[in-house]
Design a protein around this motif. Structure first.
Motif, PDB file in Angstrom:
ATOM      1  N   ALA A 169      -4.737   2.806  -2.955  1.00 37.49           N
ATOM      2  CA  ALA A 169      -6.021   2.520  -3.593  1.00 37.49           C
ATOM      3  C   ALA A 169      -6.087   1.060  -4.028  1.00 37.49           C
ATOM      4  N   LEU A 204      -6.734  -1.173  -0.964  1.00 41.97           N
ATOM      5  CA  LEU A 204      -8.126  -1.134  -0.512  1.00 41.97           C
ATOM      6  C   LEU A 204      -9.035  -1.893  -1.478  1.00 41.97           C
ATOM      7  N   ASP A 205      -8.784  -1.777  -2.762  1.00 43.22           N
ATOM      8  CA  ASP A 205      -9.583  -2.502  -3.745  1.00 43.22           C
ATOM      9  C   ASP A 205      -9.357  -4.009  -3.617  1.00 43.22           C
ATOM     10  N   ARG A 210      -6.172   7.186  -0.787  1.00 44.44           N
ATOM     11  CA  ARG A 210      -6.341   6.550  -2.095  1.00 44.44           C
ATOM     12  C   ARG A 210      -6.323   7.553  -3.237  1.00 44.44           C
ATOM     13  N   ASP A 233      -1.773   5.650  -5.552  1.00 47.88           N
ATOM     14  CA  ASP A 233      -2.372   4.551  -6.305  1.00 47.88           C
ATOM     15  C   ASP A 233      -2.136   3.203  -5.619  1.00 47.88           C
ATOM     16  N   GLY A 259       0.771  -1.242   0.000  1.00 47.32           N
ATOM     17  CA  GLY A 259       0.000   0.000   0.000  1.00 47.32           C
ATOM     18  C   GLY A 259       0.797   1.284   0.000  1.00 47.32           C
TER      19      GLY A 259
END
Length: 269
Positions: A130, A133-134, A123, A127, A117
């Motif tokens: 993000a 988290l995705d 996010r 990137d 991360g």
């Protein structure tokens, strides 16, 4: 029957093959799950690992980063690799123990390497965060479809979810791996799918548990600013079989170590 399954982010299996072989010789787990192997499949040190007594090996890798592998004393069946977030990066591999495993036959093993991360927990600005988290969101959806039957999920999940999974809860609340959005996401997906956090079942809060110590610390042992990033979860039908979860802290002090240490789950089946 006692079954031992170890998870270890090795941070390059070729660079640290001697450490892997040392661990296998000294501790002899039934299964070893590696993350961040950092090598393409055609460069994986299969001969050396099989020579150590682990004939059954499945792996998925790519050059320079990511990569996961499962080594087993027992035959492995139905190897599977899942992609997340529309990417083909090597962050998951699974297999099922064959009938030769006796009472462990049919047990599914899932080995994950969740994205770290990056450094900025936003996010919109980062990137990498993000993506993490995705990934967690897709893993939550997958967890809800987890097949019935005995299963173990291990790996470097790159989240320290609980207050005493880090050296300072207050100081790390805005540090990637312990931010509320990450910890809530991991605990939600675990709880919804019914996974049991084996380490915390045996060693509940407020006991401190760390599995990772940064390379940035000049004296990691004295500073002891660790985090629990490496996890072993079991399906509900295995909860009462959990006998031990062992963190091999001393491995962080081996020559040219990984920043993670082996975590071994022991079940009595």
């Amino acid at each position: 029957m006692r079954l031992t399954v170890t998870t270890w982010n090795i941070n390059s299996v070729r660079l640290r093959i001697d450490l892997v072989l040392r661990f296998l010789a000294e501790h002899k787990p039934d299964v070893l799950c590696l993350q961040e192997t950092k090598c393409p499949d055609d460069a994986f040190p299969l001969k050396a690992l099989r020579g150590s007594g682990y004939e059954n090996v499945v792996f998925a890798g790519q050059k320079g980063y990511n990569g996961v592998a499962i080594l087993s004393r027992f035959p492995l069946h139905t190897r599977d690799v899942m992609g997340f977030c529309g990417r083909a990066d090597a962050r998951h591999i699974s297999a099922v123990l064959g009938p030769e495993a006796g009472q462990a036959a049919g047990l599914a093993l899932h080995n994950f390497y969740i994205p770290a991360g990056g450094d900025v927990p936003d996010r919109t600005l980062n990137d990498k965060f993000a993506h993490k988290l995705d990934f967690l969101q897709e893993l939550r959806a997958w967890g809800g479809r987890r097949p019935s039957g005995p299963a173990i999920l291990v790996g470097d999940l790159n989240v320290a979810p609980l207050e005493h999974d880090v050296w300072s809860h207050k100081q790390l609340l805005d540090v990637v791996s312990h931010t509320p959005i990450e910890t809530q996401a991991l605990e939600t997906l675990r709880g919804e799918a019914g996974w049991i956090d084996a380490a915390r079942r045996l060693m509940p809060e407020p006991e401190k548990i760390y599995t990772w110590w940064s390379y940035r610390s000049p004296d990691w042992n004295a500073a002891d600013k660790g985090r629990r990033l490496d996890h072993a979860w079991v399906s509900p039908d295995l909860a009462d079989t959990v006998r031990a979860v062992t963190v091999l802290r001393e491995a962080r002090g081996w020559e040219r170590p990984s920043d993670h240490v082996p975590v071994t789950l022991a079940l009595e089946l």
